[in-house]
Design a protein around this motif. Structure first.
Motif, mmCIF file in Angstrom:
data_model
loop_
_atom_site.group_PDB
_atom_site.id
_atom_site.type_symbol
_atom_site.label_atom_id
_atom_site.label_comp_id
_atom_site.label_asym_id
_atom_site.label_seq_id
_atom_site.Cartn_x
_atom_site.Cartn_y
_atom_site.Cartn_z
ATOM 1 N N GLY A 121 0.693 -1.202 0.053
ATOM 2 C CA GLY A 121 0.012 -0.025 -0.127
ATOM 3 C C GLY A 121 1.028 1.343 0.072
ATOM 4 O O GLY A 121 0.290 2.198 -0.533
ATOM 5 N N THR A 122 2.004 1.302 0.617
ATOM 6 C CA THR A 122 3.052 2.288 0.696
ATOM 7 C C THR A 122 3.458 2.895 -0.751
ATOM 8 O O THR A 122 3.508 3.873 -0.991
ATOM 9 N N TYR A 123 3.771 1.688 -1.470
ATOM 10 C CA TYR A 123 4.159 1.834 -3.000
ATOM 11 C C TYR A 123 3.361 2.398 -3.716
ATOM 12 O O TYR A 123 3.376 3.313 -4.807
ATOM 13 N N MET A 124 1.795 1.880 -3.460
ATOM 14 C CA MET A 124 0.914 2.418 -4.253
ATOM 15 C C MET A 124 0.300 3.789 -3.934
ATOM 16 O O MET A 124 0.079 4.611 -4.827
ATOM 17 N N LEU A 125 0.756 4.253 -2.570
ATOM 18 C CA LEU A 125 0.580 5.713 -2.258
ATOM 19 C C LEU A 125 1.521 6.563 -3.200
ATOM 20 O O LEU A 125 1.188 7.745 -3.685
ATOM 21 N N TYR A 126 2.748 6.073 -3.119
ATOM 22 C CA TYR A 126 3.842 6.842 -3.905
ATOM 23 C C TYR A 126 3.632 6.804 -5.296
ATOM 24 O O TYR A 126 4.142 7.723 -5.968
ATOM 25 N N GLY A 127 2.936 5.668 -5.953
ATOM 26 C CA GLY A 127 2.845 5.826 -7.350
ATOM 27 C C GLY A 127 1.542 6.315 -7.728
ATOM 28 O O GLY A 127 1.315 6.423 -9.086
ATOM 29 N N SER A 128 0.861 6.964 -6.991
ATOM 30 C CA SER A 128 -0.440 7.614 -7.457
ATOM 31 C C SER A 128 -0.444 8.986 -7.677
ATOM 32 O O SER A 128 0.692 9.693 -7.208
#
Length: 521
Positions: A121-128
């Motif tokens: 989920g942290t990666y997805m936040l950074y990738g949004s």
């Protein structure tokens, strides 16, 4: 006189009314569909998806379809409501790739309070395009780990202080060096900051920074490769959107976490919003970086259109479990095999077809290693062929080895592995079944034929007349022409020794059951 047999009175008018009624219903239905379509796609709106589970193939399929729908409906933004403990690296990367290539800005919002965007989920936040959180939420713990552990049972994990070359030369050399350093240190002052009176001066900030432990690098070569790859990946995402890349690296190496407020202060996320209305108000006019340039968001007065997980996503979340997909595939293959071996059984074919279709449905969104799938199918073919080809176990053993190997390497992802006990148990069960089939086959080969001409060999019949060479006998409730080399008398028991076309060769049977010469009486 001509008599007409026409319809009853009023039947023509009734049919016309029915036609008009059906036409009106069709028009109303078409109008309702058109209105619903315009309501969904005509106005300015934001499409909202909800993810409240681990990230996996089903989640990736759900988000991909959501982005496609948002693009088709020309939505202003897509909001991804997120609450996840983490998930699969391959699915997470696939989701981020879809987000980066999306024509619609994606706003990832960790909501409601108490939610988290851990690990993937942290990666997805950074990738949004926009990263937002609700108060009392957190993110972090992005260190990559292998689900289920690495290696096979019985293999000890490598120790951090083990020599990578597998010998003790380096350790011995390092030990000697440490001994020499210890001897030298005993002759020198204990602390560089110590004064002549024995008092210790406080260390400077630069010295404290120099004493900080080295960042985590991984315990072995594979661990270092995975860790460094994850660090580079999340730093690239952070640099793309101007977010805190140093903390991104820290959460990957050390598993650090931040609350929503701290994340905003450290430039890890873009906004902290209490609810959806607050989020839309804050991001209105915010400029985001898209794959084709920058874009200013216009979110004031947007209507929220929800796209909740449908039956497809819920079904995929169950059957994309590697063990479930593996069992469904086995049920499907063997169900079809049993149906072909026993035409008309129906149940094996029906159950096998449904299971096989569900397995294929799961395989389309999972990273399948087709070499493993081919080995599994080859192993099954070998084990089935063992029952028909006299290979003395070679096909059966080869089939079990191929099936087991294919099962272990079936998924093309280190985190998607079929449970080893399930693979071994299935291989043992199939092996036992193959041995049982072989045993039954050999036992049946030794049995006397029960049908056809062959079953008549050895049967006992009765002579219908006296004859020395050719005559008639009654065998198997039928009258046959027979030949004998020993004279036979009427009513005497005879045994069939051979069949030549439509003629039997017989010999007389004495009272003791052995062939002999008929008595003259």
């Amino acid at each position: 006189m001509r008599v007409s047999f026409g319809r009853k009175a009023g039947s023509g008018a009734g049919r016309r009314w029915r036609h008009l009624l059906w036409l009106a219903l069709l028009v109303l239905g078409a109008g309702w569909l058109a209105a619903a379509s315009l309501a969904d796609t005509g106005g300015r709106h934001a499409l909202m998806l909800t993810v409240q589970d681990a990230i996996g193939p089903a989640t990736g399929d759900y988000i991909r379809r959501g982005i496609e729908r948002a693009e088709a409906e020309d939505a202003e933004i897509m909001i991804l409501m997120l609450d996840t403990p983490g998930g699969l690296d391959s699915s997470m990367r696939s989701i981020i790739k879809d987000i980066l290539q999306s024509d619609v800005p994606v706003v990832t919002y960790v909501h409601p309070s108490g939610s988290r965007a851990a690990s993937a989920g942290t990666y997805m936040l950074y990738g949004s395009h926009v990263a937002a959180m609700t108060p009392a939420t957190n993110l972090g713990s992005a260190t990559p780990v292998q689900m289920g552990g690495g290696g096979l049972p019985g293999m000890d994990p490598p120790q951090p202080d083990e020599d990578a070359r597998g010998d003790g030369d380096a350790d011995e050399a390092n030990g000697d060096a440490r001994d020499e350093e210890a001897d030298t240190a005993s002759e020198e002052p204990v602390d560089d900051n110590a004064t002549a009176n024995g008092e210790v001066e406080p260390a400077s900030e630069e010295e404290l920074l120099e004493d900080d432990p080295e960042p985590r690098r991984g315990e072995d070569a594979m661990g270092r490769k995975v860790l460094e790859d994850a660090v580079s990946y999340i730093r690239g995402l952070a640099e793309r959107y101007g977010r805190n890349a140093d903390w991104a690296e820290e959460t990957v190496r050390e598993g650090s976490n931040l609350t929503a407020t701290a994340a905003l202060e450290q430039n890890v996320i873009d906004f902290v919003a209490d609810n959806l209305d607050d989020l839309l108000a804050q991001i209105d006019g915010h400029t985001v970086r898209m794959h084709d340039g920058e874009r200013a968001l216009a979110t004031e007065g947007l209507e929220i259109v929800r796209m909740d997980p449908d039956w497809r996503t819920q079904l995929l979340s169950v059957i994309t479990n590697p063990n479930i997909a593996y069992i469904l595939m086995l049920l499907g293959i063997y169900g079809i095999i049993f149906e072909l071996a026993n035409p008309g059984a129906i149940y094996p074919g029906v159950i096998g077809s449904i299971a096989l279709i569900l397995a294929f449905f799961a395989l389309q969104v999972m990273p399948v290693n087709y070499a493993g799938l081919a080995l599994m199918l080859l192993g099954m073919i070998f084990m089935i062929a063992e029952a028909f080809v006299p290979s003395f176990g070679a096909l059966g053993i080869g089939g079990i080895v191929a099936f087991t190997t294919g099962s272990i390497i079936l998924w093309d992802d280190p985190n998607l592995n079929v449970a080893l006990p399930l693979v071994i148990g299935t291989a043992i069960a199939i092996g036992i079944l193959s041995v049982w089939v072989l045993g039954r086959l050999f036992s049946l080969r030794g049995k006397k034929p029960a049908t056809g001409y062959e079953e008549m060999i050895g049967m006992i019949g009765e002579a219908r007349e006296d004859f020395e060479r050719s005559g008639r006998v009654w065998v198997h409730s039928e009258q046959w022409n027979a030949e004998t080399s020993v004279p036979v008398r009427e009513g005497q028991k005879v045994r069939v020794t051979a069949i030549e076309g439509l003629k039997l060769r017989v010999e007389p049977v004495t009272e003791e059951g052995h062939p002999g010469t008929a008595s003259a009486g």
